[in-house]
Design an enzyme around this catalytic site. Structure first.
Site, PDB file in Angstrom:
ATOM      1  N   ASN A  89       1.042  -1.083  -0.006  1.00 47.53           N
ATOM      2  CA  ASN A  89       0.176   0.070   0.144  1.00 47.53           C
ATOM      3  C   ASN A  89       0.789   1.171   0.153  1.00 47.53           C
ATOM      4  OD1 ASN A  89      -2.418   1.854   0.791  1.00 47.53           O
ATOM      5  ND2 ASN A  89      -0.972   1.946   2.482  1.00 47.53           N
ATOM      6  N   TYR A 170       3.790  10.271 -11.146  1.00 52.17           N
ATOM      7  CA  TYR A 170       3.103   9.090 -10.434  1.00 52.17           C
ATOM      8  C   TYR A 170       2.455   8.074 -11.095  1.00 52.17           C
ATOM      9  CZ  TYR A 170      -0.565   7.485  -7.104  1.00 52.17           C
ATOM     10  OH  TYR A 170      -1.530   6.941  -6.272  1.00 52.17           O
ATOM     11  N   LYS A 174       3.149   3.744 -11.332  1.00 52.40           N
ATOM     12  CA  LYS A 174       1.965   2.867 -10.954  1.00 52.40           C
ATOM     13  C   LYS A 174       1.936   1.856 -12.089  1.00 52.40           C
ATOM     14  CE  LYS A 174       0.707   3.895  -6.541  1.00 52.40           C
ATOM     15  NZ  LYS A 174       0.506   3.008  -5.468  1.00 52.40           N
ATOM     16  N   VAL A 203      -9.870   8.616  -3.058  1.00 59.65           N
ATOM     17  CA  VAL A 203      -9.864   8.731  -1.476  1.00 59.65           C
ATOM     18  C   VAL A 203      -9.479   9.681  -1.071  1.00 59.65           C
ATOM     19  CG1 VAL A 203      -9.735   7.500   0.353  1.00 59.65           C
ATOM     20  CG2 VAL A 203      -9.503   6.235  -1.888  1.00 59.65           C
TER      21      VAL A 203
HETATM   22  N1  LIG Z   1      -5.856   8.585  -2.118  1.00 51.77           N
HETATM   23  C1  LIG Z   1      -6.238   8.339  -3.122  1.00 51.77           C
HETATM   24  O1  LIG Z   1      -7.230   8.946  -3.814  1.00 51.77           O
HETATM   25  C2  LIG Z   1      -5.447   7.367  -4.009  1.00 51.77           C
HETATM   26  C3  LIG Z   1      -6.072   6.828  -5.155  1.00 51.77           C
HETATM   27  C4  LIG Z   1      -5.259   6.003  -5.970  1.00 51.77           C
HETATM   28  C5  LIG Z   1      -4.565   5.158  -5.327  1.00 51.77           C
HETATM   29  N2  LIG Z   1      -3.968   5.615  -4.114  1.00 51.77           N
HETATM   30  C6  LIG Z   1      -2.848   4.667  -3.521  1.00 51.77           C
HETATM   31  O2  LIG Z   1      -3.186   4.128  -2.125  1.00 51.77           O
HETATM   32  C7  LIG Z   1      -1.925   3.959  -1.352  1.00 51.77           C
HETATM   33  C8  LIG Z   1      -2.201   4.611  -0.102  1.00 51.77           C
HETATM   34  O3  LIG Z   1      -2.397   5.987  -0.405  1.00 51.77           O
HETATM   35  P1  LIG Z   1      -2.966   7.081   0.476  1.00 51.77           P
HETATM   36  O4  LIG Z   1      -3.879   8.047  -0.201  1.00 51.77           O
HETATM   37  O5  LIG Z   1      -3.488   6.501   1.778  1.00 51.77           O
HETATM   38  O6  LIG Z   1      -1.802   8.073   0.997  1.00 51.77           O
HETATM   39  P2  LIG Z   1      -1.008   8.933   2.283  1.00 51.77           P
HETATM   40  O7  LIG Z   1      -2.122   8.977   3.176  1.00 51.77           O
HETATM   41  O8  LIG Z   1       0.048   9.771   1.632  1.00 51.77           O
HETATM   42  O9  LIG Z   1      -0.267   7.463   2.723  1.00 51.77           O
HETATM   43  C9  LIG Z   1       1.027   6.918   2.146  1.00 51.77           C
HETATM   44  C10 LIG Z   1       1.679   5.882   2.840  1.00 51.77           C
HETATM   45  O10 LIG Z   1       2.682   5.526   2.397  1.00 51.77           O
HETATM   46  C11 LIG Z   1       4.059   5.447   3.144  1.00 51.77           C
HETATM   47  N3  LIG Z   1       5.145   5.723   2.685  1.00 51.77           N
HETATM   48  C12 LIG Z   1       5.458   6.565   1.796  1.00 51.77           C
HETATM   49  N4  LIG Z   1       6.729   6.210   1.282  1.00 51.77           N
HETATM   50  C13 LIG Z   1       7.336   5.243   1.903  1.00 51.77           C
HETATM   51  C14 LIG Z   1       8.357   4.667   2.170  1.00 51.77           C
HETATM   52  N5  LIG Z   1       9.642   5.042   1.379  1.00 51.77           N
HETATM   53  N6  LIG Z   1       8.396   3.412   2.865  1.00 51.77           N
HETATM   54  C15 LIG Z   1       7.359   3.260   3.467  1.00 51.77           C
HETATM   55  N7  LIG Z   1       6.187   3.552   3.564  1.00 51.77           N
HETATM   56  C16 LIG Z   1       5.982   4.970   2.746  1.00 51.77           C
HETATM   57  C17 LIG Z   1       3.532   6.762   4.192  1.00 51.77           C
HETATM   58  O11 LIG Z   1       4.294   6.732   5.359  1.00 51.77           O
HETATM   59  P3  LIG Z   1       4.691   8.048   6.433  1.00 51.77           P
HETATM   60  O12 LIG Z   1       3.716   8.302   6.914  1.00 51.77           O
HETATM   61  O13 LIG Z   1       5.913   7.438   6.813  1.00 51.77           O
HETATM   62  O14 LIG Z   1       4.960   9.063   5.141  1.00 51.77           O
HETATM   63  C18 LIG Z   1       1.885   6.418   4.427  1.00 51.77           C
HETATM   64  O15 LIG Z   1       1.794   5.613   5.347  1.00 51.77           O
HETATM   65  C19 LIG Z   1      -1.063   4.356  -2.203  1.00 51.77           C
HETATM   66  O16 LIG Z   1      -0.532   3.363  -2.959  1.00 51.77           O
HETATM   67  C20 LIG Z   1      -1.501   5.282  -3.511  1.00 51.77           C
HETATM   68  O17 LIG Z   1      -0.744   5.547  -4.372  1.00 51.77           O
HETATM   69  C21 LIG Z   1      -4.631   6.579  -3.322  1.00 51.77           C
END
Ligand SMILES: NC(=O)c1ccc[n+]([C@@H]2O[C@H](COP(=O)([O-])OP(=O)(O)OC[C@H]3O[C@@H](n4cnc5c(N)ncnc54)[C@H](OP(=O)(O)O)[C@@H]3O)[C@@H](O)[C@H]2O)c1
Length: 273
Positions: A89, A170, A174, A203
């Site tokens: 994730n 980005y 992906k 999200v």
């Molecule tokens: N939100 C959306 O609309 C959306 C849409 C499509 C896909 N996604 C995907 O959903 C997933 C979760 O995203 P989110 O929206 O929840 O994002 P988020 O709130 O920014 O969370 C990202 C997470 O990734 C961790 N992370 C980042 N770089 C890292 C590294 N080098 N090593 C270990 N952990 C790392 C962060 O940890 P830290 O707290 O330490 O920074 C955090 O826990 C991602 O794969 C994202 O691409 C999200």
């Protein structure tokens, strides 16, 4: 009882995975984070999660091979040597490419190089190492499911049809991750391991809370594209709504149903919003 390893559980969608999967005390949920102390504190202050003995937090930046290796060894000790679900994730989601098209980003070539390198380090290379290091546990698990959290922005048909210009670097990382998933499927399908790339939908994790009016203007084309693509779309999902839907897709998908190497949405199809 199933066991889960989930990366990036410190916040956002990952934290919601931690919350929902640990709801059953019989399940074992291992979350990988970059700052173990901060996440343990957050969990201990969360009225829902505090005291859940089935939650284990391990420290590993996904770009740190040795830390991932240590996390796999620690997981072996916790689960007894197997793992049912691995959910990749964690991701780097840069602000740099969030508002301007790829051609415009070319005005800052060093930033393009730096951002793409970091994207590949985290979203592609980190996950390849993660998958390789945890495969010995997955093949000994019951469920044998490896999920890579991707994004609908990596769908070329959607991008071309609705001229979605933002998030270009980005989305490129992906799209590469989706191919990584397909290659693992090509190798491990015969061993009964499901590899699946899964988009969580759009999200709200607070990513736009500090966005300026000018940056919002850059997003207007993408929002118009979303509106044309999905007239029913009213706004982003909550993490709870997204994870509930994603969990259902994970539960229903299987090698037997032909989902190996697939790239699906939280609806379980190619409808991204
Ligand atoms: N939100 C959306 O609309 C959306 C849409 C499509 C896909 N996604 C995907 O959903 C997933 C979760 O995203 P989110 O929206 O929840 O994002 P988020 O709130 O920014 O969370 C990202 C997470 O990734 C961790 N992370 C980042 N770089 C890292 C590294 N080098 N090593 C270990 N952990 C790392 C962060 O940890 P830290 O707290 O330490 O920074 C955090 O826990 C991602 O794969 C994202 O691409 C999200």
């Amino acid at each position: 009882m199933p066991s889960y390893v989930i990366t990036g559980v410190s916040r956002g969608i990952g934290y919601e995975f931690l919350r929902q999967y640990s709801n059953d005390p019989n399940d074992t949920v291992i979350g990988l984070v970059r700052n173990k102390t901060a996440t343990l504190e957050k969990v201990s202050e969360d009225p829902d999660l505090k005291g859940r003995r089935n939650i284990h937090i391990l420290e590993a930046d996904v770009t740190d091979y040795n830390a991932l290796q240590a996390a796999a060894a620690e997981t072996t000790k916790i689960t007894g040597g197997s793992l049912d679900y691995l959910i990749a994730n964690a991701a780097f989601q840069p602000f740099f490419d969030a508002f301007d098209p790829i051609g415009t980003l070319g005005d800052q070539p060093e930033m393009v190089t730096k951002t793409l390198r970091e994207l590949f380090e985290v979203n592609v290379i980190g996950n390849v190492h993660l998958f390789n290091l945890f495969m010995p546990l997955i093949v000994k698990g019951q469920a044998k499911k490896v999920i890579a959290i991707s994004t609908g922005l990596a769908d070329t048909v959607l991008t071309n049809s609705y001229e979605l210009t933002t998030g270009s670097l980005y989305a490129t990382s992906k799209a590469a991750l989706n191919m990584v998933v397909a290659k693992y499927n090509a190798q491990y399908k015969k061993a009964g391991v499901l590899f699946l790339a899964l988009s969580p939908g759009f999200v709200d994790v607070g990513q736009y809370k500090d966005v300026t009016a000018e940056q919002m203007e850059g997003l207007s084309g993408t929002m118009a594209g979303f509106a044309a693509y999905a007239p029913h779309f009213k706004g982003p999902l909550t993490p709870e709504q997204s994870v509930t839907a994603v969990k259902s897709v994970i539960a229903n998908a299987s090698v037997e149903k032909g989902n190996g190497g697939d790239f699906l949405s939280h609806h379980g199809n190619k409808r991204w919003l």
